[in-house]
Design an enzyme around this catalytic site. Structure first.
Site, PDB file in Angstrom:
ATOM      1  N   CYS A 278       0.805  -1.035   0.163  1.00 12.76           N
ATOM      2  CA  CYS A 278       0.153  -0.175  -0.102  1.00 12.76           C
ATOM      3  C   CYS A 278       0.977   1.424   0.000  1.00 12.76           C
ATOM      4  O   CYS A 278       1.386   1.689  -0.969  1.00 12.76           O
ATOM      5  CB  CYS A 278      -1.006   0.125   1.128  1.00 12.76           C
ATOM      6  SG  CYS A 278      -2.389   1.237   1.319  1.00 12.76           S
TER       7      CYS A 278
ATOM      8  N   HIS B  38      -4.068  -5.079   0.768  1.00 12.03           N
ATOM      9  CA  HIS B  38      -3.501  -5.393   2.304  1.00 12.03           C
ATOM     10  C   HIS B  38      -3.784  -6.851   2.346  1.00 12.03           C
ATOM     11  O   HIS B  38      -4.939  -7.132   2.889  1.00 12.03           O
ATOM     12  CB  HIS B  38      -4.278  -4.507   3.295  1.00 12.03           C
ATOM     13  CG  HIS B  38      -3.927  -3.254   3.283  1.00 12.03           C
ATOM     14  ND1 HIS B  38      -2.690  -2.592   4.031  1.00 12.03           N
ATOM     15  CD2 HIS B  38      -4.390  -2.085   2.674  1.00 12.03           C
ATOM     16  CE1 HIS B  38      -2.530  -1.507   3.915  1.00 12.03           C
ATOM     17  NE2 HIS B  38      -3.662  -0.816   2.971  1.00 12.03           N
TER      18      HIS B  38
ATOM     19  N   GLU C 242      -2.032  -8.272   4.847  1.00 14.24           N
ATOM     20  CA  GLU C 242      -1.649  -8.435   6.107  1.00 14.24           C
ATOM     21  C   GLU C 242      -2.802  -8.095   7.233  1.00 14.24           C
ATOM     22  O   GLU C 242      -2.676  -8.256   8.372  1.00 14.24           O
ATOM     23  CB  GLU C 242      -0.298  -7.584   6.357  1.00 14.24           C
ATOM     24  CG  GLU C 242      -0.565  -6.105   6.919  1.00 14.24           C
ATOM     25  CD  GLU C 242      -1.064  -5.283   5.544  1.00 14.24           C
ATOM     26  OE1 GLU C 242      -1.244  -4.128   5.712  1.00 14.24           O
ATOM     27  OE2 GLU C 242      -1.169  -5.937   4.688  1.00 14.24           O
TER      28      GLU C 242
END
Length: 344
Positions: free
Chosen positions: A199, A289, A291
């Protein structure tokens, strides 16, 4: 009480100095960060002497009995017997040259908002998702506080991850400028450590290498689950998209609007033309994303977007439904981990 030595400066120093001879090795005092001193009480004895340790950020070198122990993020990664005779006044031990080290991985944490848990929490999260089994040599850097790996330490690393952030890659902040310089350095090194940007990290890599980061084409903040599709055919794409599109989580107000020279856009989505970019053979960026979870986005991001009128109530409901769609983060993390470890 031991006071912080302001003369140590703001640089990594791969050494420690014993300022008093040790009569008892059961206790020691060391720097863990620039801001605080940590006393490790190993055997609950009141007898201890002072050990002044140069600040090494996420890395600690400790003296326990007759051993020098190197600890990275609370895990022992190296141990060397030195004996009582060696521990005299002004004894200096250089761990980086005297201890065999394997390649490390570093997480450049670019988020300092408390709601995301802090540098340690974010660093450990990336390690849990991208490290191989039994791999301990992961460290993290509080980049927002100016904590970055030194240029002459880069070859000690196999790879780095640059995290997301609520900041913009275009913000006029010194730590952002210094991180851009680090990215440029990594891109020029013939035997560069591998680099993955997520990002904000993805966007900052693009900007540092000559690309452009701007507002989302829609003009709106993107918070949703989205399908990403391949635009090129290479080994990364073939593994990620072998079953068609990839469903991922998105959260961004900006994106890469112009590629840097020689960069290759290898995947796209409706909200971001350059969803995954292979900047160089060793540098990869992803806008999404993998994560995070949809539940986190729903709890930590969605309410503020609605309250700040960046989304209407109706749009908020649509986003909430979208964030509950199953995603393929595990598949993406597997590819990112393989990219970081390639050549190891």
């Amino acid at each position: 009480m031991m006071k912080k030595n302001s003369g140590l400066g703001q640089n990594h120093i791969d050494a420690f100095r014993v300022d008093k001879r040790f009569d008892n090795f059961n206790h020691f005092v060391c720097f863990k960060t620039f801001e605080s001193l940590i006393r490790w009480d190993l055997y609950r004895s009141s007898a201890y002497r002072e050990l002044r340790l140069a600040p090494v950020k996420s890395r600690i070198i400790e003296v326990v009995d007759n051993f020098v122990v190197e600890v990275v993020n609370n895990e022992i990664v190296a141990c060397k017997y030195v004996g009582h005779a060696s521990l005299h006044w002004n004894f200096l031990l250089i761990m980086s040259s005297d201890t065999k080290e394997s390649k490390r991985f570093g997480v450049l944490v670019c988020e300092d908002s408390e709601k995301w848990g802090g540098t340690d929490y974010i660093g450990k999260r990336f390690k849990s998702l991208l490290a191989r089994e039994g791999e301990h040599q992961w460290v993290w850097f509080n980049v927002c506080a100016g904590d970055l790996p030194r240029e002459n330490d880069l070859d000690k690393f196999q790879g780095f991850v640059i995290s997301g952030s609520h900041y913009s890659a275009n913000d006029d902040k010194e730590w952002i400028k210094q991180t851009e310089k680090l990215i440029e350095t990594l891109s020029r090194k013939p035997t560069s450590p591998r680099l993955v940007g997520v990002c904000f990290g993805h966007q900052l890599i693009a900007k540092a290498l000559g690309g452009v980061v701007g507002r989302n084409p829609s003009g709106k903040f993107v918070l949703q689950t989205e399908k990403v599709k391949a635009t090129k055919d290479n080994i990364i794409v073939s593994k990620l998209f072998e079953n068609g599109t990839l469903t991922v989580l998105e959260s961004h107000s900006e994106c890469v609007t112009k590629l840097p020279p020689n960069a290759e856009s290898i995947a796209t989505s409706n909200s971001c033309e350059h969803e995954i970019i292979l900047f160089t053979e060793n540098i990869l960026g992803v806008q999404c994303h993998s994560e995070c979870t949809g539940e986190e986005f729903e709890e930590k991001i969605l309410p503020s977007l609605v309250s700040n009128k960046l989304l209407t109530e109706e749009e908020g409901i649509t986003v909430q439904e979208s964030l509950r769609v199953p995603v393929q983060s595990k598949e993406l993390n597997s590819v990112l981990s393989e990219f970081l470890h390639k050549g190891q």
